[in-house]
Design an enzyme around this catalytic site. Structure first.
Site, PDB file in Angstrom:
ATOM      1  N   LYS A  48     -10.329  -1.151  10.610  1.00  0.00           N
ATOM      2  CA  LYS A  48     -10.496  -2.100   9.706  1.00  0.00           C
ATOM      3  C   LYS A  48     -10.549  -3.583  10.605  1.00  0.00           C
ATOM      4  O   LYS A  48     -10.637  -4.736  10.136  1.00  0.00           O
ATOM      5  CB  LYS A  48      -9.121  -2.558   8.885  1.00  0.00           C
ATOM      6  N   CYS A  68      -4.797   2.564  -3.732  1.00  0.00           N
ATOM      7  CA  CYS A  68      -3.650   3.033  -2.866  1.00  0.00           C
ATOM      8  C   CYS A  68      -2.405   1.805  -3.144  1.00  0.00           C
ATOM      9  O   CYS A  68      -1.541   1.692  -2.228  1.00  0.00           O
ATOM     10  CB  CYS A  68      -3.643   3.482  -1.524  1.00  0.00           C
ATOM     11  N   HIS A 119       0.830  -1.173   0.073  1.00  0.00           N
ATOM     12  CA  HIS A 119       0.050   0.012  -0.017  1.00  0.00           C
ATOM     13  C   HIS A 119       0.894   1.130   0.050  1.00  0.00           C
ATOM     14  O   HIS A 119       1.922   1.131   0.481  1.00  0.00           O
ATOM     15  CB  HIS A 119      -0.705  -0.165   1.291  1.00  0.00           C
ATOM     16  N   ASP A 162       3.442  -4.468   7.898  1.00  0.00           N
ATOM     17  CA  ASP A 162       2.112  -3.654   7.861  1.00  0.00           C
ATOM     18  C   ASP A 162       0.995  -4.769   8.061  1.00  0.00           C
ATOM     19  O   ASP A 162       0.774  -5.536   7.206  1.00  0.00           O
ATOM     20  CB  ASP A 162       2.015  -3.233   6.480  1.00  0.00           C
ATOM     21  N   GLN A 210      -4.257  -5.273   6.779  1.00  0.00           N
ATOM     22  CA  GLN A 210      -5.143  -6.521   6.033  1.00  0.00           C
ATOM     23  C   GLN A 210      -5.036  -7.889   6.759  1.00  0.00           C
ATOM     24  O   GLN A 210      -5.613  -8.584   6.149  1.00  0.00           O
ATOM     25  CB  GLN A 210      -4.829  -6.346   4.489  1.00  0.00           C
TER      26      GLN A 210
HETATM   27  N1  PMP Z   1      -1.472  -0.688   4.422  1.00  0.00           N
HETATM   28  C1  PMP Z   1      -2.643  -1.644   4.029  1.00  0.00           C
HETATM   29  C2  PMP Z   1      -2.029  -2.755   3.589  1.00  0.00           C
HETATM   30  C3  PMP Z   1      -3.574  -0.896   3.915  1.00  0.00           C
HETATM   31  O1  PMP Z   1      -4.848  -1.637   3.369  1.00  0.00           O
HETATM   32  C4  PMP Z   1      -4.209   0.369   4.468  1.00  0.00           C
HETATM   33  C5  PMP Z   1      -5.754   0.902   4.281  1.00  0.00           C
HETATM   34  N2  PMP Z   1      -6.220   0.557   3.035  1.00  0.00           N
HETATM   35  C6  PMP Z   1      -3.138   1.083   5.016  1.00  0.00           C
HETATM   36  C7  PMP Z   1      -1.769   0.595   5.226  1.00  0.00           C
HETATM   37  C8  PMP Z   1      -3.533   2.389   5.692  1.00  0.00           C
HETATM   38  O2  PMP Z   1      -4.235   2.446   6.737  1.00  0.00           O
HETATM   39  P1  PMP Z   1      -4.990   3.780   7.229  1.00  0.00           P
HETATM   40  O3  PMP Z   1      -5.627   4.392   6.415  1.00  0.00           O
HETATM   41  O4  PMP Z   1      -5.761   3.079   8.455  1.00  0.00           O
HETATM   42  O5  PMP Z   1      -3.645   4.316   7.970  1.00  0.00           O
END
Ligand code: PMP
Length: 498
Positions: free
Chosen positions: A319, A457, A216, A293, A296
């Site tokens: 999430k 993203c 991401h 990270d 997910q």
């Molecule tokens: N890493 C991953 C793999 C994500 O899916 C996301 C959110 N789509 C993020 C980071 C960022 O998370 P947040 O917007 O809650 O900070």
């Protein structure tokens, strides 16, 4: 293979994930698996604030969960707590889990555009169970106060609730102690914190930082910014055309100059589950730090940071069925203790003079200013809910749904699933010939189905597959086979209309 098995260290080093000679060598060089430290002996954080500071608790309130009127209790009891037969892992059938859990989520009771709402945008954010909504509501109604400072009753309650939340998160992640849990706004903020603080402490010109093609943007851009500040170089572990991480490239990319390896546990766009332990072993074999990270993964299968030997692990509350604006950074104690603070301000200091400031111990050192107190309380309620349902039960349930989702999508003419990784959790991406992803999502929305369309993203990964956007349904514990069937029927109708 189950996602959680893939994410764990191998029981059998000859298993398919670890068969490559390079990986066994990595394990040998990295030495033994992470030593599993016992639970913390420092219990002071868990002592109720009342006891620590001798404040009168005239309402007999207890730190972990205040007992309310029977009506209130009934209103906030989630379905999974009502029926003892459904507690924990004891589900009558894995596919009924979603149908039963759905009742715990008020937002899912509504109709959208005249249809039953089907929420398949869980990778973006999850809906909240009643138990979380009530907990946050009750916090603001009765316990709201700033924390750690004032010597009055509401401050004590709020402080206890906040620190209790930290202990819940620590247990949820298998952290050795609550002090290793830093509350942040979310995964993005956690990774930025590491990039700034660990970056300042450990990175100098010419060092290398490794990310993967699956990341991401939140796990790419903070490292690029660090490279700009420090003169370090960003390197990328590639994926193959099925969307698997190229483990054969581990030792080409990770080398003597590598200082940080930042890797997602599950790819948000295509759902690839990464064998983080293989990456972690390779990184540790050259003395690099591993940042995982977990945005997910935390909601989809059991995670144990000690087992993963992660130096840092980040996830977002929203999430995992918790509130927005609250998230978690876990870090190994020795690292957090030696890293400089990121933000300066109230709460993170020990002594301030105009000449020099000394800093508080962890985790306060990294929690400058007033945090999202109610968010942390709500997050703890969410994690407790997830554990009541049972993380292994959720994993099995979502696995069945995922298999059905893939079969359903594969059978639809003109539809192409993007990537076919060995192990997948949570998300699937697809495109439909002749239909822009946004048009597909708008069609589904007219039938009450929420999915995400766009680049998710993850532009570098989509570029690997020659795409700029996909449609991405993503699963949560309250989805059921009927949701998948309805999605399939709507897509077939769209394709027939062309
Ligand atoms: N890493 C991953 C793999 C994500 O899916 C996301 C959110 N789509 C993020 C980071 C960022 O998370 P947040 O917007 O809650 O900070």
């Amino acid at each position: 293979m189950a996602a959680s098995d893939y994410a764990r260290p191998p029981k059998n080093p000859d298993s398919e994930i670890w068969s490559a000679a390079a990986l066994s060598e990595a394990v040998r060089r990295a030495g033994k698996e992470a030593t599993k430290a016992g639970p913390s002996t420092e219990r002071s954080q868990e002592l109720p604030y009342f006891q620590r500071y001798g404040i009168e608790n005239e309402r007999g309130w207890e730190s972990s969960d205040r007992t309310s009127s029977p009506l209130e209790v009934q209103q906030r009891q989630p379905y999974f707590l009502e029926s003892s037969s459904l507690r924990g892992e004891a589900h009558p059938s894995t596919t009924s889990l979603g149908i039963q859990a759905r009742r715990d989520f008020p937002a899912l009771a509504q109709r959208v555009n005249g249809h039953r709402l089907i929420w398949l945008d869980n990778a973006a954010t999850t809906q909240k169970p009643r138990v979380v909504i009530n907990k946050v509501h009750r916090f603001y109604e009765t316990d709201n106060s700033n924390i750690h400072r004032a010597a009055h009753t509401l401050a004590a309650r709020a402080t206890d609730a906040y620190e209790h939340a930290r202990s819940v998160v620590a247990r949820f992640l298998g952290s050795q102690s609550p002090e290793q849990i830093v509350f942040v706004r979310g995964t993005t903020e956690a990774i930025n914190l590491i990039a700034h603080s660990a970056g300042q402490r450990f990175i100098t010109e010419g060092d290398e930082i490794v990310v993967t093609e699956l990341e991401h943007h939140s796990n790419i851009v903070p490292w690029q910014l660090l490279c700009e500040r420090s003169g370090a170089v960003l390197k990328v572990l590639p994926v193959d055309d099925r969307g698997n991480l190229r483990l054969d490239a581990l030792y080409r990319v990770i080398g003597g100059r590598t200082k940080i390896v930042a890797v997602t546990q599950v790819a948000n766009s295509i759902g690839t589950v990464v064998p983080v332990c293989a990456v972690s072993a390779a990184a540790h074999s050259v003395g690099a730090l591993v940042v995982v990270d977990g945005a997910q993964s935390a909601a989809h299968f059991p995670v144990d940071v000690t087992e993963l030997d992660a130096d840092f692990y980040a996830f977002s509350g929203h999430k995992v069925y918790g509130p927005t604006g609250i998230g978690v950074l876990y870090g190994k104690r020795n690292l957090l203790e030696t890293m400089p603070p990121w933000h300066g301000g109230g709460s993170m200091i020990n002594q301030v003079t105009f000449e020099r400031t000394t800093y508080a111990q962890i985790p306060a050192k990294f929690e400058a200013g007033t945090g999202h107190i109610a968010g942390a309380v709500g997050l703890a309620a969410a994690l407790e809910y997830v554990d009541h349902v049972g993380r292994s039960a959720i994993e099995r349930h979502e696995h069945v749904l995922m298999e059905h989702l893939l079969e359903t999508l594969e059978a639809i003419p003109l539809l192409r699933i993007v990537a076919n990784p060995d192990v997948r959790a949570g998300s699937v991406s697809f495109v439909v010939d002749g239909f822009e992803p946004a048009r597909v999502a708008a069609h589904l929305d007219r039938h009450g189905i929420a999915v995400r369309a766009g680049h998710h993203c993850a532009q570098p990964l989509l570029r690997h597959f020659g795409l700029v956007a996909t449609v991405r349904p993503s699963l949560g514990l309250y989805n059921c086979l009927e949701d998948v069937e309805t999605l399939g029927a709507c897509l077939r109708r769209l394709v027939r209309s062309s």
